[in-house]
Design a protein around this motif. Structure first.
Motif, mmCIF file in Angstrom:
data_model
loop_
_atom_site.group_PDB
_atom_site.id
_atom_site.type_symbol
_atom_site.label_atom_id
_atom_site.label_comp_id
_atom_site.label_asym_id
_atom_site.label_seq_id
_atom_site.Cartn_x
_atom_site.Cartn_y
_atom_site.Cartn_z
ATOM 1 N N ALA A 7 0.849 -1.069 -0.019
ATOM 2 C CA ALA A 7 -0.076 -0.138 -0.098
ATOM 3 C C ALA A 7 0.685 1.057 0.153
ATOM 4 C CB ALA A 7 -0.821 0.037 1.314
ATOM 5 N N ARG A 9 1.098 4.866 1.103
ATOM 6 C CA ARG A 9 0.303 5.970 2.527
ATOM 7 C C ARG A 9 0.426 7.319 2.154
ATOM 8 N NH1 ARG A 9 2.938 3.158 7.665
ATOM 9 N NH2 ARG A 9 1.793 1.532 7.713
ATOM 10 N N ARG A 10 1.287 7.945 1.225
ATOM 11 C CA ARG A 10 1.456 9.192 0.934
ATOM 12 C C ARG A 10 2.228 9.614 -0.204
ATOM 13 N NH1 ARG A 10 3.620 14.253 2.796
ATOM 14 N NH2 ARG A 10 5.844 13.424 3.136
ATOM 15 N N LYS A 11 1.942 10.738 -1.064
ATOM 16 C CA LYS A 11 2.886 10.980 -2.219
ATOM 17 C C LYS A 11 3.636 12.105 -1.504
ATOM 18 C CE LYS A 11 2.509 12.409 -7.061
ATOM 19 N NZ LYS A 11 1.574 12.590 -8.448
ATOM 20 N N TYR A 34 6.561 7.935 -3.709
ATOM 21 C CA TYR A 34 5.464 7.558 -2.756
ATOM 22 C C TYR A 34 5.894 6.913 -1.599
ATOM 23 C CZ TYR A 34 2.891 8.304 -7.207
ATOM 24 O OH TYR A 34 2.472 8.698 -8.290
ATOM 25 N N ARG A 161 -1.590 15.678 -7.627
ATOM 26 C CA ARG A 161 -2.155 14.524 -7.705
ATOM 27 C C ARG A 161 -2.538 14.420 -9.285
ATOM 28 N NH1 ARG A 161 -1.631 12.541 -3.145
ATOM 29 N NH2 ARG A 161 -2.464 13.779 -1.373
ATOM 30 N N ASP A 165 -1.854 7.943 -10.353
ATOM 31 C CA ASP A 165 -1.137 7.932 -9.240
ATOM 32 C C ASP A 165 -1.587 6.549 -8.626
ATOM 33 O OD1 ASP A 165 0.356 10.006 -8.909
ATOM 34 O OD2 ASP A 165 -1.127 11.065 -7.917
ATOM 35 N N GLU A 167 -2.731 3.380 -5.682
ATOM 36 C CA GLU A 167 -3.016 3.206 -4.612
ATOM 37 C C GLU A 167 -1.991 2.079 -3.837
ATOM 38 O OE1 GLU A 167 -7.218 2.818 -3.900
ATOM 39 O OE2 GLU A 167 -7.476 4.695 -5.010
ATOM 40 N N GLN A 168 -1.463 1.263 -4.759
ATOM 41 C CA GLN A 168 -0.817 0.270 -4.021
ATOM 42 C C GLN A 168 0.170 -0.125 -5.189
ATOM 43 O OE1 GLN A 168 -2.929 -3.033 -2.734
ATOM 44 N NE2 GLN A 168 -3.092 -3.893 -4.886
#
Length: 174
Positions: A7, A9-11, A34, A161, A165, A167-168
């Motif tokens: 996963a 967590r943050r960009k 990421y 964004r 992008d 998510e995992q």
């Protein structure tokens, strides 16, 4: 070989003209960064023809550049978006050529730190999960305002964004 989904967590932020992450630098890598649930940092970029060394291969100096940036940014995972790693020592080992025909994946991490310094490692990972290039570095922790007269607004230092992008991410492990 197994595929391991991880996963995101943050960009992390991009800038306007940085060679590595600058979204308006026409010759740059336009890399995206990421933070992963593993505590590591993932960098993604698609090499352009200008990034070639030998035909069809990423230039070795650019392999060093993206690894240095990824390891250096890994400290932001546990500090802030304004704490940067200034390179003190850096070494890398070229194991396999990095092809130019697809997205390049880079993983970096902080392996030790104290009040002033941190050390990290990283790899450029091929689609089969094997490391093409490995690196190790030592960095000085410095707030960006002490490195340069950094105008956050002018440099457009912000998270941008994008539709693609992830998510995992799925990484193949040999």
């Amino acid at each position: 070989m197994t595929t391991q989904p991880i996963a995101i967590r943050r960009k992390q932020p991009n800038s306007r003209m940085c060679f590595v992450c600058g979204l308006e630098n026409e010759y740059g890598l336009k890399s995206r960064f990421y933070e992963l649930e593993t505590g590591e940092l993932l960098a993604l970029f698609n090499p352009a023809n200008e990034h070639q060394g030998y035909p069809g291969r990423l230039h070795g100096g650019l392999a060093a550049t993206i690894l240095d940036e990824t390891i250096g940014r890994s400290i932001m995972i546990t500090t802030s978006d304004t704490m940067w790693g200034v390179t003190v020592e850096f070494s890398m080992r070229l194991k396999k050529p990095v092809p130019m025909d697809g997205q390049v994946r880079v993983i970096g991490r902080t392996i030790s730190e104290n009040k002033r310094f941190f050390e990290g490692t990283g790899e450029i990972i091929l689609p089969d999960g094997s490391p093409a290039v490995t690196a190790r570095g030592k960095y000085l922790k410095v707030d960006i305002e002490k490195i340069a007269d950094f105008d956050f607004e002018n440099q457009q230092w912000q998270v941008v964004r994008e539709e693609d992008d992830p998510e995992q991410i799925s990484l193949v492990t040999p």
